[in-house]
Design an enzyme around this catalytic site. Sequence first.
Site, PDB file in Angstrom:
ATOM      1  CB  SER A 278      -0.864   0.037   1.373  1.00 55.49           C
ATOM      2  OG  SER A 278      -0.237   0.373   2.453  1.00 55.49           O
ATOM      3  CG  ASP A 279       1.730   5.887  -1.342  1.00 53.72           C
ATOM      4  OD1 ASP A 279       2.537   5.875  -0.489  1.00 53.72           O
ATOM      5  OD2 ASP A 279       1.538   6.341  -2.336  1.00 53.72           O
ATOM      6  CE1 TYR A 280       3.021   7.571   6.908  1.00 55.52           C
ATOM      7  CE2 TYR A 280       5.140   7.390   5.755  1.00 55.52           C
ATOM      8  CZ  TYR A 280       4.272   7.644   6.914  1.00 55.52           C
ATOM      9  OH  TYR A 280       5.032   8.031   8.121  1.00 55.52           O
ATOM     10  CB  THR A 281      -1.516   5.820   6.515  1.00 54.32           C
ATOM     11  OG1 THR A 281      -1.896   6.955   5.657  1.00 54.32           O
ATOM     12  CG2 THR A 281      -0.441   5.925   7.332  1.00 54.32           C
TER      13      THR A 281
END
Length: 752
Positions: A278-281
């Site tokens: 995933s991207d950040y959060t």
Amino acid sequence: MTYSSVVVLYFLSFFTQAQNTIPEVEALLSKMTIEEKIGQLNLVTPGGGIATGSVVSSNVEEKIKAGQVGGLFGIATPERIKKAQDFAVNKTRLGIPLIFGSDIIHGYKTTFPIPLGLAASWDMELLKRTAQIAALEATADGINWNFSPMVDISRDPRWGRTAEGAGEDPYLGSAIAKAMVMGYQGDDLTAENTMMACVKHMALYGASEAGRDYNSVDMSKIRMYNDYFPPYKAAIDAGVGSVMTSFNDIDGIPASGNKWLLTDLLRNQWNFKGFVVSDYTSVNEMIAHGLGDLQAVSALALNAGLDMDMVGEGFLTTLKKSYDEGKVSEAQITNACRRILEAKYKLGLFDDPYRYIDQKRPAKDILRPEHRKIAREAATKSFVLLKKHNNTLPLKKDANIALIGDLANDKTNMLGTWAPTGDFKLSIPILEGFKNVAPNAKISYAKGANITNDSIMAKNVNVFGTTVVLDKRSPEELLAEAVAVAKKADVVVAVVGEAKEMSGESSSKTKIQIPDSQKQLIRALVATGKPVVLVLMSGRPLVIEEEMGLPVSILQVWFPGVEAGNAIADVIFGNYNPAGKLTATWPVNVGQIPIYHSIKNTGRPQPTETFLKFKSSYLDAPNAPLLPFGYGLSYTDFEYTDLKVSKTEIAQNEALSLSVTLKNTGNYDGEEVVQLYLRDVVRSITPPNRVLKGFKKVFLKKGETKTVTLDLKAEDLKFYNANLEFVAEPGDFEVFVGTNSNATQKASFTLK
């Protein structure tokens, strides 16, 4: 694609996975508890102070020792990475090594031009070389996984992350994606100088509504497949080891939880074998999208095909509960873990967890003199000459020059956005570069204007450090000083444009013009009557209709990187003749956006730029852009003649070659990017007016003539039809060859 074909692809994918398992990984999986498998799905970054003095915060240390971390990012150097790897290898039950990632977007310590600038070189070997250098330097500091390349197609320059990609075109974007992946990964991922690439952002991130970062995307499947997916697929076909999801939704489901995207398309149709992070959060952010609580969205993401959760720790804290409740299966957790372990195996970490940790390498491999030399070359090749006026350029090396602008004697902005591993203190300011290249020139400097006088804008762009400084002197004082310096010079060079954080992530803008403070400066300098050269810095296409109408020369230099000043001076003083070409269309005004070269005709096309009622046109602006895709001038001039096709009729799956005569008719040696565009005259779905299908960079001495040959492969005639079948339909085609997307040399052929 039909339901039956999807089913077949699913079973083929399942069968292939069973046949291609890695025995060492399978043996390890058989020993792992469900908690240990979930731990491998957790990617974290240390934050805040380091109270204990170790490489990571105590909380992250505890999680590594508990087997709850699969990878780290945001740390570097052999010493720090060794400490973290020691925790994983020596303090956990199974001793599974960590993978170490980083955002190395356009170089590591040797910072190259921003990706949009590198793309303007149209030089695939050069781009590949910059990626190789980035991999060499990053692995010397212990990093083995790179969150690059970003290959999102962008047709809206309001989107700040336009700076990070290759522009608007899927054909060029695909070529660049392949070059970057091959540069980072090489032929052997276990080699100490290669690293695993991560293509991002899957998918459609560059089409966010209104150009606003993280916003929704709504797009037909036909447009996805034909216009936006090709660069991602090119990276997959090139063997990229990992994929990062995007923040936006697709068909109403955020990418990190979109099973059609991550499983049906990525794995079953494209046969991707690596892992998805995933991207950040972005997993947690599906809560705000309205898809449930953290447990719900984490289960949704895993079931969709996401393997690793970046920073949010939803997988770590909720998947065991979801497993106990039957909301996720052990097989799904095992598959995700398997893919991450396979990546570590491919990097050679099971053979040697410390493979990328060598304290001798940083001094030997980082910021080598030859790396800076290539950074300088890459920058010169990225510059685009937008306008030449009265043969002002190139300047004589003994000229009396007024060098004006806040950006003209600046180190902080030269690296551009997303250069977190670079050191701006190592960059060459333009004033210094001018003195290096033209030591006999008389150079007088004045600031002239703040980058912006807007204190709120300055505050917003200074989040990552001070890049905009508001001078204690008044704007009037700054302007008066610059005008006085200009009047004493033979020629004025004004360095104007954006600060580096005026583009990039979370830097969307509705006004993409040169800031008003600098526009006033430009007008005042032109009013002196002196010849004026504008050196323009930006991370996106700008609205420069006013500036193009002034009696000035304009050189677009993007953000050139660590060798900025030397490279700009090389071009300004004629050591290199600029040959860059735009990879994104520049609009007349913001109201034309989105604007790009591969538009389609409507049923009521506008035949000329003269307004006609009941045609597809504006009352207050032309349809045509200010500067077309592929545009870029040279100090010399090129003439195209005699376009020929090798055959006027070809069969299915048959290639075609074209030749054109190119002559350098000017007074300088130079390079030209010869561009080939294709138009499918009649087909089953509405065709674009023309699409890029080939290019070649050619060097000619002044007065020289060459015959340039370009090839059209059978694949180049294909498109995705209404059934999402990749086909070439029989019929007539037109080809256009020239210096930009408005190429006028035309020929025709027929596909039987």
